[in-house]
Design an enzyme around this catalytic site. Sequence first.
Site, mmCIF file in Angstrom:
data_model
loop_
_atom_site.group_PDB
_atom_site.id
_atom_site.type_symbol
_atom_site.label_atom_id
_atom_site.label_comp_id
_atom_site.label_asym_id
_atom_site.label_seq_id
_atom_site.Cartn_x
_atom_site.Cartn_y
_atom_site.Cartn_z
ATOM 1 N N TYR A 64 3.787 -5.520 -16.430
ATOM 2 C CA TYR A 64 3.795 -6.617 -17.394
ATOM 3 C C TYR A 64 4.121 -6.115 -18.805
ATOM 4 O O TYR A 64 4.501 -6.903 -19.669
ATOM 5 C CB TYR A 64 2.433 -7.311 -17.449
ATOM 6 N N HIS A 119 0.759 -2.638 -6.726
ATOM 7 C CA HIS A 119 1.235 -3.984 -7.054
ATOM 8 C C HIS A 119 2.062 -4.618 -5.935
ATOM 9 O O HIS A 119 2.095 -5.843 -5.797
ATOM 10 C CB HIS A 119 2.062 -3.922 -8.335
#
Length: 313
Positions: A64, A119
Amino acid sequence: MANLNVHIPNLKLNDGTSIPMIGFGTGTAWYKSGDESQIDSACIDSAAMAQKLGYYHLDGAEVYKTETELGTAIKQASIPREKLYVTTKVISNIADIPSALRTSLKKLQLDYVDLYLIHAPFFSDSKEDHQQKWKQMEELKEQGLTKSIGVSNYLPEHLDYIFETCKVPPAINQVSSRIIGALLQFLILLQIEFHPYLQHPDLLKYHKEKGIATEAYGPLTPVTKGGPGPVDDVLAALSKKYAVNPGEILLRWCIDQDIVPITTSGKEQRLSDYLRAMTFKLNPKEIQQINEAGSQKHFRGFWNHKYGPEDRR
């Protein structure tokens, strides 16, 4: 704006820790496609505001590019560390997971995270690669750099790679209890895209069988980018009944299935409204109504480049 002062319950995980049943996310609206060094002050302000409203479960990820902002917001909000539940994830620097976590901790200005996730499984098709990466995750847990470890976006075939070689408590020996015992000690949570248009019934059944808690990202998809759709009328009727917005119905739909939703917003009123999901409960019939209406449509908001248009896994 009313201060709801609601109680956010915790979900007990199989490693003995507990996770708050709603989280504030620093992806989606805050994701940076450009230079990570360009600090997003709005992200900092929103993450600090969320904590002051009572969102102590904070969800981040290296990809992110907002870990620095999250760390700054944690310092600004000054919530005691033991009250916070901080998650981050590794994928960009999957080649060196220990270094990746230490870099994340530096950006977060923390000594440890509460949950560290791989992730996504798409970094390799090799079983051996997945097993080696999981071994690194176990080592980080043993070192105290993360309290719990888990994965995100994994399918059963990816999880099975891990189960073959993950560590086992000495008292548990071989057969099926060997896999379950290892799972209960280490792999305790899996984060997936989850909402009425992507319900993953087979995957959730697998999670339940293996004792894996489920965390949902994109839970508001039917009212953000997945509409209009067949669940709209059901959400409207329930919103009227409980005097809340459709978004709160969707959050409660997750919570009442013991699934932890992650949401976000830069608007204080909206974040406050989301906490109304803690003030009522859906009954089993209402959950089933949402399930049945949602199953009439398939919509995936993330990872579309990895799945076919009709792939509901």
